[in-house]
Design a protein around this motif. Structure first.
Motif, short mmCIF file in Angstrom:
data_model
loop_
_atom_site.label_atom_id
_atom_site.label_comp_id
_atom_site.label_asym_id
_atom_site.label_seq_id
_atom_site.Cartn_x
_atom_site.Cartn_y
_atom_site.Cartn_z
N THR A 85 -47.13 -37.14 10.13
CA THR A 85 -45.75 -36.72 10.37
C THR A 85 -45.75 -35.51 11.28
O THR A 85 -46.46 -34.53 11.03
CB THR A 85 -45.04 -36.38 9.05
N VAL A 133 -39.63 -40.36 7.19
CA VAL A 133 -41.08 -40.52 7.12
C VAL A 133 -41.39 -41.94 6.67
O VAL A 133 -40.51 -42.66 6.16
CB VAL A 133 -41.72 -39.51 6.13
N ARG A 151 -39.78 -47.07 5.85
CA ARG A 151 -39.24 -45.84 6.42
C ARG A 151 -38.13 -45.35 5.51
O ARG A 151 -37.27 -46.12 5.08
CB ARG A 151 -38.72 -46.09 7.83
N LEU A 178 -40.89 -30.43 5.04
CA LEU A 178 -40.25 -31.37 5.96
C LEU A 178 -38.84 -30.92 6.31
O LEU A 178 -38.40 -31.02 7.46
CB LEU A 178 -40.22 -32.77 5.33
N LEU A 198 -47.61 -41.01 2.09
CA LEU A 198 -47.33 -41.23 3.50
C LEU A 198 -48.29 -42.25 4.10
O LEU A 198 -49.50 -42.23 3.80
CB LEU A 198 -47.44 -39.92 4.28
N VAL A 208 -37.48 -32.58 9.83
CA VAL A 208 -37.93 -33.97 9.87
C VAL A 208 -37.00 -34.79 9.00
O VAL A 208 -36.79 -34.46 7.82
CB VAL A 208 -39.39 -34.10 9.36
#
Length: 370
Positions: A18, A49, A2, A41, A14, A46
């Motif tokens: 997400t 991720v 993470r 993002l 990834l 966000v």
């Protein structure tokens, strides 16, 4: 693993889908990250991720970010249980504060991008504690090297400019209150870049004339954003004027000597010096002592002479005792600055010999070693 989105690198993959807080699907599992994905993002707020573990392992920036998160959780747990975790060593505390300030600047940057202004109180709440700790950091060269990061971006650059602006202001005799305001001007000087396309900001090849004009507009954008966010006109002028030069060669208004705000004169010196260190402004050999020589020349017509001289007089003594790597491969320690050529010091190398760079003109310092 993470990871915070500001530590993402091109090529990261990834390992999970997400989603935004609203449940909107942003990026799919297996996506190979590119710059535009990071922007996406950011726009959807966000923060973290999941990516595949990199071959080289966790970066130093990620390690400190994880350490900061762990420390925060530990303090929270300690507070609830009534136990004490003890104090961090000064350098680790400064690094943690630096990362917290980076995160705060990121939030201000994204807020300015989406709504055209930022929460000024949050900026002060993050910056003030870090500035308050600068009195304990007398060795500014060591501080700049300690806070240097491989993942240099607009956030880390702006914070370093803010810190160096504080020092220059204090060396020039400004009050503590004014030093903080000047530091805040340095901290926010590039906030207008949030309105410039990420493609332009990250472009490695030369910009077209149209792209160059758009990049230059970040000074105008920054002035507007700060005016919308706070009542400090001086901070807004720093954002507007920090690319002006005393000979009228700057932008956006080609101001001359006497027309540039005194706070801006200080921040401009810090901005260029930090930019040189991170390989911007065309520096061919980014290291602190060589860059000091380069900015010295700019103090004759382009940059405020007093601010440049303050930087010179207070940084040069900090180089004594620092380890260096010479152009011939030898490692040594700077033992004295030469009065005849202040940028060519006397160096004691590992073989116990001395190299006087003012006389051995083919030798130069390739790198300062922390």
């Amino acid at each position: 693993m993470r990871i915070h989105i500001m530590n993402l690198q091109d090529g990261d993959r990834l390992t999970a889908d997400t989603f935004s807080d609203a449940g909107l699907h942003i990026l799919g599992k297996g996506t190979v990250i590119r710059s535009e994905d990071i922007t996406l993002l950011m726009q959807h707020r966000v923060d973290y991720v999941d990516i595949e573990l990199r071959e080289e392992g966790i970066t130093e920036a990620e390690f400190f970010a994880a350490s900061m998160k762990h420390a925060s959780e530990s303090r929270s747990n300690s507070s609830s249980s009534g136990t004490s975790t003890g104090e961090q060593p000064p350098e680790e505390e400064m690094k943690s504060q630096f990362l917290q300030t980076v995160h705060n600047y990121q939030n201000a940057f994204l807020e300015a991008l989406t709504v055209g202004k930022f929460n000024a109180t949050m900026v002060d709440d993050a910056l003030q504690p870090m500035v308050d700790g600068l009195d304990e950091q007398k060795d500014v060269v060591h501080l700049l090297m300690m806070l240097e990061r491989d993942d240099v971006n607009n956030y880390t650059h702006s914070i370093q400019v803010g810190l160096l602006s504080f020092y220059i202001a204090s060396w020039l005799g400004y009050s503590q209150e004014e030093c903080y305001k000047i530091s805040r001007g340095g901290y926010l000087h590039d906030i207008g870049k949030c309105k410039v396309s990420l493609r332009i900001r990250n472009k490695t090849e030369p910009l077209t004339a149209e792209e160059q004009l758009e990049l230059q507009r970040h000074t105008i954008y920054g002035h507007e954003i700060i005016k919308n966010s706070m009542t400090d006109e001086a901070t807004a002028l720093v954002a507007l004027q920090h690319h002006e030069r005393e000979d009228g060669s700057g932008y956006p208004m080609q101001l001359g000597k006497g027309e540039i705000h005194p706070y801006t004169q200080i921040v401009s010196v810090a901005d260029i010096y930090i930019g040189m260190r991170t390989g911007k402004h065309g520096a061919s050999n980014p290291n602190l002592i060589n860059n000091l020589r380069d900015i010295y020349g700019m103090g004759f017509g382009k940059l405020n002479e007093k601010a440049v001289q303050a930087l010179m007089q207070h940084l040069l003594p900090n180089f004594i005792g620092k380890q260096v790597l010479l152009s011939n491969g030898e490692k040594g320690v700077i033992v004295m600055n030469n009065a005849s050529d202040i940028f060519k010091p006397l160096i004691k190398v590992e073989s116990e010999q001395y190299r006087d760079l003012s006389k051995e003109r083919t030798l130069s310092i390739n790198e300062l070693l922390i």
